[in-house]
Design an enzyme around this catalytic site. Structure first.
Site, PDB file in Angstrom:
ATOM      1  N   CYS A 234       0.817  -1.217   0.000  1.00 41.49           N
ATOM      2  CA  CYS A 234       0.000   0.000   0.000  1.00 41.49           C
ATOM      3  C   CYS A 234       0.850   1.267   0.000  1.00 41.49           C
ATOM      4  O   CYS A 234       1.702   1.454   0.877  1.00 41.49           O
ATOM      5  CB  CYS A 234      -0.890  -0.033   1.246  1.00 41.49           C
ATOM      6  SG  CYS A 234      -1.811   1.490   1.492  1.00 41.49           S
TER       7      CYS A 234
ATOM      8  N   TYR B 102      -5.064   6.113  -8.920  1.00 40.41           N
ATOM      9  CA  TYR B 102      -6.245   5.329  -8.504  1.00 40.41           C
ATOM     10  C   TYR B 102      -7.490   5.777  -9.270  1.00 40.41           C
ATOM     11  O   TYR B 102      -8.326   4.958  -9.655  1.00 40.41           O
ATOM     12  CB  TYR B 102      -6.479   5.472  -6.990  1.00 40.41           C
ATOM     13  CG  TYR B 102      -5.607   4.548  -6.175  1.00 40.41           C
ATOM     14  CD1 TYR B 102      -6.052   3.281  -5.817  1.00 40.41           C
ATOM     15  CD2 TYR B 102      -4.328   4.929  -5.782  1.00 40.41           C
ATOM     16  CE1 TYR B 102      -5.256   2.422  -5.082  1.00 40.41           C
ATOM     17  CE2 TYR B 102      -3.515   4.081  -5.055  1.00 40.41           C
ATOM     18  CZ  TYR B 102      -3.986   2.823  -4.703  1.00 40.41           C
ATOM     19  OH  TYR B 102      -3.187   1.972  -3.991  1.00 40.41           O
TER      20      TYR B 102
HETATM   21  N1  LIG Z   1      -7.183   5.304   5.198  1.00 43.10           N
HETATM   22  C1  LIG Z   1      -7.388   5.773   3.898  1.00 43.10           C
HETATM   23  C2  LIG Z   1      -6.298   5.501   2.883  1.00 43.10           C
HETATM   24  C3  LIG Z   1      -5.487   4.256   3.014  1.00 43.10           C
HETATM   25  C4  LIG Z   1      -5.939   3.238   2.002  1.00 43.10           C
HETATM   26  O1  LIG Z   1      -6.731   3.520   1.098  1.00 43.10           O
HETATM   27  N2  LIG Z   1      -5.398   2.058   2.149  1.00 43.10           N
HETATM   28  C5  LIG Z   1      -5.819   0.965   1.311  1.00 43.10           C
HETATM   29  C6  LIG Z   1      -4.689   0.102   0.883  1.00 43.10           C
HETATM   30  S1  LIG Z   1      -3.633   0.860  -0.272  1.00 43.10           S
HETATM   31  C7  LIG Z   1      -6.764   0.115   2.115  1.00 43.10           C
HETATM   32  O2  LIG Z   1      -6.440  -0.349   3.180  1.00 43.10           O
HETATM   33  N3  LIG Z   1      -7.950  -0.096   1.556  1.00 43.10           N
HETATM   34  C8  LIG Z   1      -8.959  -0.896   2.144  1.00 43.10           C
HETATM   35  C9  LIG Z   1      -9.030  -2.235   1.510  1.00 43.10           C
HETATM   36  O3  LIG Z   1      -8.286  -2.489   0.558  1.00 43.10           O
HETATM   37  O4  LIG Z   1      -9.829  -3.064   1.969  1.00 43.10           O
HETATM   38  C10 LIG Z   1      -8.724   5.383   3.376  1.00 43.10           C
HETATM   39  O5  LIG Z   1      -9.544   4.967   4.179  1.00 43.10           O
HETATM   40  O6  LIG Z   1      -8.968   5.600   2.206  1.00 43.10           O
END
Ligand SMILES: N[C@@H](CCC(=O)N[C@@H](CS)C(=O)NCC(=O)O)C(=O)O
Length: 347
Positions: free
Chosen positions: A58, A189
């Protein structure tokens, strides 16, 4: 609680599952308490109290890993590394013995979310800081977390730690980071998870315009702001290092490859070869996660064998531009044995 993301969708919108039927919107961090020197949110900076939970795949979590290393917080703040492949309960500790994080004793990061707020309906994301004694999630606010490492955790920094958010340059760092966030960090993204042609093109254009502008900026200066490494470089690096491995193909960000842009490629290699940057990168985790988890955009789950990674270790010549990477400080020491990236993930 500070809103960490100006373009945020309501809490609960799961960023990596947001493909398929609706425009991509990044969610706002729901848990935005801060760990501070004065403990004003109830979480004072303390050694051996918190655990940083990350995925090496990530980019948002990788910021925290790099900053923790540069500042020498490894001894004070331990780190849990999740499996790059989530299941339907999201991030899990299946790389650890018996599938449990050895410090928190849990199998899924969601257990720390549940300990903090029972029935929380939103997504589970990394990076996260968990309070070890209570097992509760403290924060998943990826935007604030590293700024707090730089400015609030100072009592626990190693000697020789660089100032990654120097007061004299904060306005400029913030401005650069805002543009990089919108067009580059999040732009890839938005392109990758676009659900129609217009949406894709409206991310692709600004992404490459911004990369062109950053290349111009970096032609005669070694780092983005001032003459030392700052938080701004960390944030650009985490996207650049993934560019050719995943964003160019998987996210269709293909006007050029990073390795085809002489300035950005040299800049990225320079950072990669700086202690604290490349030694945190696991290309195996990165590729496994993107190509196998995002089945909406890669239904076969096939993980490409390329690109050739050996170029990351070739000369960059950026030292000819001068600059003082660590300012008045020094580079971090070697990576702790338990946190070394395995050979499978290295160039
Ligand atoms: N905490 C932030 C950004 C961090 C983020 O997006 N991390 C990704 C991984 S790169 C994540 O954990 N996404 C949730 C998932 O893939 O289930 C959010 O909630 O958008």
């Amino acid at each position: 609680m500070p809103a960490s993301d100006p373009a945020a969708a309501p809490p609960g919108d799961d960023p990596n599952r947001a493909y398929g039927h609706r425009p991509f919107r990044r969610s706002r961090s729901h848990f935005a308490d801060r760990v501070t020197a004065d403990g004003r949110d109830g979480w004072p900076v303390a050694a051996d109290r918190y655990r940083l939970v990350i995925s090496r795949a990530c980019p948002w979590a990788s910021r925290a890993v790099i900053s923790r290393r540069l500042l020498g917080l490894e001894d004070a703040l331990s780190m849990a590394i999740t499996d790059p492949l989530q299941d339907d309960r999201s991030w899990r500790f299946s790389l650890d013995p018996n599938g449990r994080d050895p410090v928190l004793g849990i199998r899924f990061l969601s257990e720390a979310y549940d300990a903090r707020e029972a029935g929380y309906p939103g997504g589970v994301s990394v990076p996260a800081i968990v309070d070890v004694p209570s097992g509760q999630l403290v924060t998943n606010d990826f935007q604030q977390l590293t700024l707090d490492f730089a400015t609030e955790w100072t009592a626990l920094h190693r000697s020789g730690a660089p100032d990654l958010y120097p007061e004299a340059h904060r306005a400029e760092i913030d401005e650069v980071m805002a543009d990089v966030y919108q067009d580059v960090n999040n732009g890839v993204y938005r392109a990758g998870f676009a659900t129609d042609q217009d949406e894709y093109e409206s991310a692709f254009g600004p992404l490459f315009q911004r990369l062109d502008q950053l290349a111009d900026r970096l032609t005669e200066r070694r780092y983005l702001v001032g003459d030392t490494l700052t938080e701004a470089d960390i944030r650009l690096f985490t996207t650049l290092v993934r560019f050719d491995a995943v964003y160019h193909g998987h996210f269709k960000c293909n006007r050029f490859k990073l390795a085809e842009d002489p300035v950005l490629w040299a800049y990225a290699k320079d950072l990669f070869q700086t202690p604290g940057f490349g030694d945190t990168v696991d290309f195996h985790h990165i590729k496994q996660h993107y190509y196998r988890v995002h089945t909406g955009i890669n239904p076969t789950g096939i993980v490409p064998l390329g690109p050739d990674l050996s170029g990351w270790l070739t000369p960059h010549h950026r030292e000819e531009l001068g600059g003082r990477p660590f300012g008045d400080g020094t580079p971090p020491g070697p990576v702790p044995r338990s946190e070394e990236v395995p050979p499978s993930g290295r160039p």
